[in-house]
Design an enzyme around this catalytic site. Sequence first.
Site, mmCIF file in Angstrom:
data_model
loop_
_atom_site.group_PDB
_atom_site.id
_atom_site.type_symbol
_atom_site.label_atom_id
_atom_site.label_comp_id
_atom_site.label_asym_id
_atom_site.label_seq_id
_atom_site.Cartn_x
_atom_site.Cartn_y
_atom_site.Cartn_z
ATOM 1 C CG HIS A 1 -32.510 9.555 -16.867
ATOM 2 N ND1 HIS A 1 -32.794 8.281 -17.075
ATOM 3 C CD2 HIS A 1 -32.533 9.856 -15.394
ATOM 4 C CE1 HIS A 1 -32.058 7.407 -15.756
ATOM 5 N NE2 HIS A 1 -32.034 8.630 -15.218
ATOM 6 C CD GLU B 1 1.124 -10.534 -1.391
ATOM 7 O OE1 GLU B 1 -0.558 -9.684 -1.831
ATOM 8 O OE2 GLU B 1 1.209 -11.517 -1.474
ATOM 9 C CB CYS C 1 0.989 -4.418 -8.303
ATOM 10 S SG CYS C 1 1.589 -5.506 -5.984
HETATM 11 C C1 PEP Z 1 -2.474 -7.918 -4.252
HETATM 12 O O1 PEP Z 1 -2.779 -9.023 -2.944
HETATM 13 O O2 PEP Z 1 -2.611 -7.433 -3.792
HETATM 14 C C2 PEP Z 1 -1.562 -8.482 -4.953
HETATM 15 C C3 PEP Z 1 -1.580 -7.697 -6.458
HETATM 16 O O3 PEP Z 1 -1.880 -10.211 -5.327
HETATM 17 P P1 PEP Z 1 -3.219 -10.904 -5.551
HETATM 18 O O4 PEP Z 1 -3.874 -10.269 -6.016
HETATM 19 O O5 PEP Z 1 -2.193 -12.030 -6.584
HETATM 20 O O6 PEP Z 1 -2.926 -11.758 -4.584
HETATM 21 MG MG MG Z 2 -1.436 -11.146 -3.078
#
Ligand code: PEP
Ligand code: MG
Length: 876
Positions: free
Chosen positions: A454, A745, A831
Site C-alpha cells: 500500500h 480578473e 497567469c
Molecule cells: C490572479 O489574480 O490570478 C493573479 C495572478 O494575481 P494575484 O494572484 O497576484 O492576485
Molecule cells: Mg490578481
Amino acid sequence: MKKWVYLFTEGNANMRELLGGKGANLAEMTNIGLPVPQGFTITTEACTQYYEDGREINDEIMGQIEEYVGKMEEITGKKFGDKENPLLVSVRSGARASMPGMMDTILNLGLNETVVNTIAEQSGNARWAWDCYRRFIQMYSDVVMEVGKKYFEELIDQMKAAKGVKQDVELTAEDLRELASQFKAEYKSKIGTDFPDDPKAQLYGAIKAVFRSWDNPRANVYRRDNDIPYSWGTAVNVQSMAFGNMGDDCGTGVAFTRDPATGAKGLFGEFLTNAQGEDVVAGVRTPMKITEMADKFPEAFKQFVEVCSILENHYRDMQDMEFTVEHGKLYMLQTRNGKRTAQAALKIACDLVDEGMRTEQEAVAMIDARNLDTLLHPQFDPAVLAKAQAIGKGLGASPGAACGKIVFTAEDAQTWKAAGEKVVLVRLETSPEDITGMKAAEGILTVRGGMTSHAAVVARGMGTCCVSGCGDIKMDEANKRFTLAGKEFHEGDYLSIDGSTGNIYDGAIPTVPATIAGEFGRVMAWADKYRQMGVRTNADTPTDAKNARALGAEGIGLCRTEHMFFDEDRIAAFREMICADTAEEREVALEKILPYQQGDFEQLYEALEGCPVTIRFLDPPLHEFVPTEEADIQKLADAQGKTVEQIKAVVTALHEVNPMMGHRGCRLAVTYPEIARMQTKAVIRAAINVQKAHPEWTVNPEIMIPLVCEIKELKYVKQIVVETADAEIAASGIDLKYQVGTMIEIPRAALTADEIATEADFFCFGTNDLTQMTFGFSRDDAGKFLNSYYDTKIFENDPFAKLDQNGVGKLMELSIKLGRPVNPRLHVGICGEHGGDPTSVEYCHDIGLDYVSCSPYRVPIARLAAAQAAIKNPRA
Ligand code: PEP
Ligand code: MG
C-alpha cells in the site's frame, strides 16, 4: 430494459466507461483467450443509479444480478451454497480510472459452515477451508458491516499467543475453525444479528458495499487529487475464485511488464506461495521476487511470461497484473496499464517509441502531466550525499529525496505539517486510513511491505518519496521510537531517505532542485513540437526566472512587483511608501525603491534573453505589507522622523474590512499616480540598459495593469505609463518597443472586454482574483469552508486550483470573443494558479489562449499538458 450486467464474454476493452477498467480488461482478456476465472460485471451506471435511488439497488438491477448469478453458475458448473460443488466468488470494485486500494474488495464470498465442510472434504485441506472462512468473515465484517479489522486481528493475536506460535500459517485447521466461530460471535456482538449464511444475501451486501465505497472519504480525496469525477461511479466485478492459499503448490502475485519505479523493461513483481491477493498488497508478509517463481512453478511461470508479452503487445503499454496459481495452474485476475513513477513513465514512453509500438504523439499523450511534479522535486545535494553514510536500506519504492523530522502516525504528520514542520512518516506498514498523513509527509518509510505494498503504490501515485520494507528497523510504534543500526530514533529526530536507492540516512541532508535531461528532455522536446500554446512563468526574482528558463519557460507571464520587497532591507522602503502621509513623503520613499526595481528588472531581462517579460504594476493587498510588530513600527517611525503613535494612526487608517477587494491593484495607481510613474521608469530604464548591452536581443517589456474593471481606469493609468515611458525612450536615443496590457480578473472587465481591448495590447487572465470575484469567495478565507462543500458534494474540486469552466471559464471565453474583433493584435494569456493545472491548461488551449503562465516548477507540466491538449483537439 436497460442492460445493467455483463458477462465477461459480453464486454471488451473499449467499454471501460460502462464496465470500469477492471471489468473491461477482464472481458478483453477473456476475448483473447487468456485463463480468466469467469464472472460478470455490474455497470458503473448501476452505481450511479444506486445513488439516484437513495443508496438502494432497484428491482430491475436486482433482477438482472439474479439472472447473471444463474448464468455464472451455468458457466462454472458450480452453485452458490451447493453441498456438492459450491460457487465461491470475489467481489471487487473497478472504476473507469484505476484507484488503487481506494475502494473495497471481498474474497471467498459464498462460504458458510456447510460450504466450508464441503470444500474441506473435497480438497482434503481443512486448514485451507477454515482459513478462507475466517478471512471471509473478517473482510465481510470490515467492508460490508464496518466492524473494524482490529477486533479480529486481536483475536488472531490471542490465538497465536495461546498456541505459542508466531506466524498465521502455523495455526492449525482446528485453531482456524475456533477463530471463525470467535469471529462470528464478535460480529454478532457488534452488529446484533447472526453473520449471514445465505450466499446470495452475502453477495447483495457485498455489491452494495462496493457501491457505497465509491463515496468513502479516502476515495473522495483520491478523486479530488486525480481529477476523477464523482459522477463516474464504480462497476462491481463478481468473479469466481481461484485459490492461491490451498497449499504449497498454490500462490498469488502481482507483476508488471516493466519496472514501475525505473521503467526498465523486464518482468518485475512479487509472489507469495500459499497466500491470497490481499497478503501481497497489504504488505503483511514480505514476498519473494517474481523471477523466483520460475523454480517453484516452472509451467505456470512459463505461461505467465507468455501472457505478459501478449498483454503488453495488446495494450501497447506497461501492464500491471494480478494472478493466482491454484495447484500449479495459472489464472489471470486483472490487468491494467500500470501506475508508474514519473521517471518510469518517461522511460517507458521513449522505449515504446523506440520499439515502434507508439508514435511520438501517443507517447506524449500517455504521460500523466501531474506526475512530472515528482521529477521536479529536489534531490539530495550530491556533495553532501557523497560524504553521507547510509545507516539502513529498504526498497526504493517511490523516487525523490526527503528530509524531515520523524513522526509515527498519520495524525502527527498532519499536525506537524500544519505547524510548518517537514516530516518523514515512519510506519510498520501503511493502510488506506493513513492517506492524508502520507500526503502531509515529505517522505514515507515502512518496515514491512514490498514494491506493491500500500505504502509503495500510494506514494508513487502521490509522487511522494517512499522507502518501503526496511526490515532492519526494530519498531516500537506505541512508544514512538525505533532502532536502526544500533541507534534509537525518536519523534522529532531528523531523518533523510532516498526513494530511488532505498537508502536511509541519519540526520538532515540538504536537497537541490532537479534538472531536465535524458528521457525527460526527449519527451519535453516532443511536447514542444506538438503544442500550440506558449508557456511562460510567474517569476518575481531573477533566481526564479533563471530556474524557469532552464525548465523551458518562453517568457515571464507575471512578475508580481510587490513580491520583490519581501527582503528585510527592502520592505522598510516599501512600508515607507505605503505609510506615507503626503505626496512628498511618498516621492522620497519611491526614490529609494526605484533602484531596487530597476536592478531586478535588468536581471529579469538578462535571464530571459530577449523573451517577453510581463511586469505587473503594484498590486499589494495592503494588509500583507503594513507593519504589525512593535519593532517594525518603531523602525518605520525612525525612518520617517515620526512617533510610534503617528505610525499606528496611519496603520489604523489603512485598515480595510475586505482587503482583497480594497485599495489594491490599479486603484493604487489611480490614487497615487507617482507609483505608476516610478514603476514605468524602472521598467523602461532597465529595458534600455539591457537592450544597449545586448543588441542581439529584442527587449520587449509588457507592462500589465492589474485589477482593472473599467476602460477609463485603464486609460488613466496607461496615459501615465505612456507619457513616462516615451520620455525615457526619447532621452535614451534607442528605439525600444513596449506594450501596455491588462489583467482580466474582475467580472466587469470580462463583461466589458470589447471596450477594454481598445486600450489593451494584451489580456492576461488573473484567474485567482477572477475566481474570487466570480464566486464571491474570499481567497484568504475559502479554505475554511470549502471542506464542507466537498463533503456535501456541492463542489468536487477547489475552484482556486482547478478552473471552473462553467462560470469563470465562460467569462474568459466571453472576454476573448469580445476583445479580439476590436483588437486583432490582442494576445491573450493566463497567469492565475490554474495556468499550471493540466485540466485547466487543456481548457485554455480549447478556448484559444496564446499562452499559459505558471510557477517555475510547473512549467514542464504545462508544456506537456498543452501538447496533450493540442494532440487531442488540434487548432486549425
Ligand atoms: C490572479 O489574480 O490570478 C493573479 C495572478 O494575481 P494575484 O494572484 O497576484 O492576485
Ligand atoms: Mg490578481
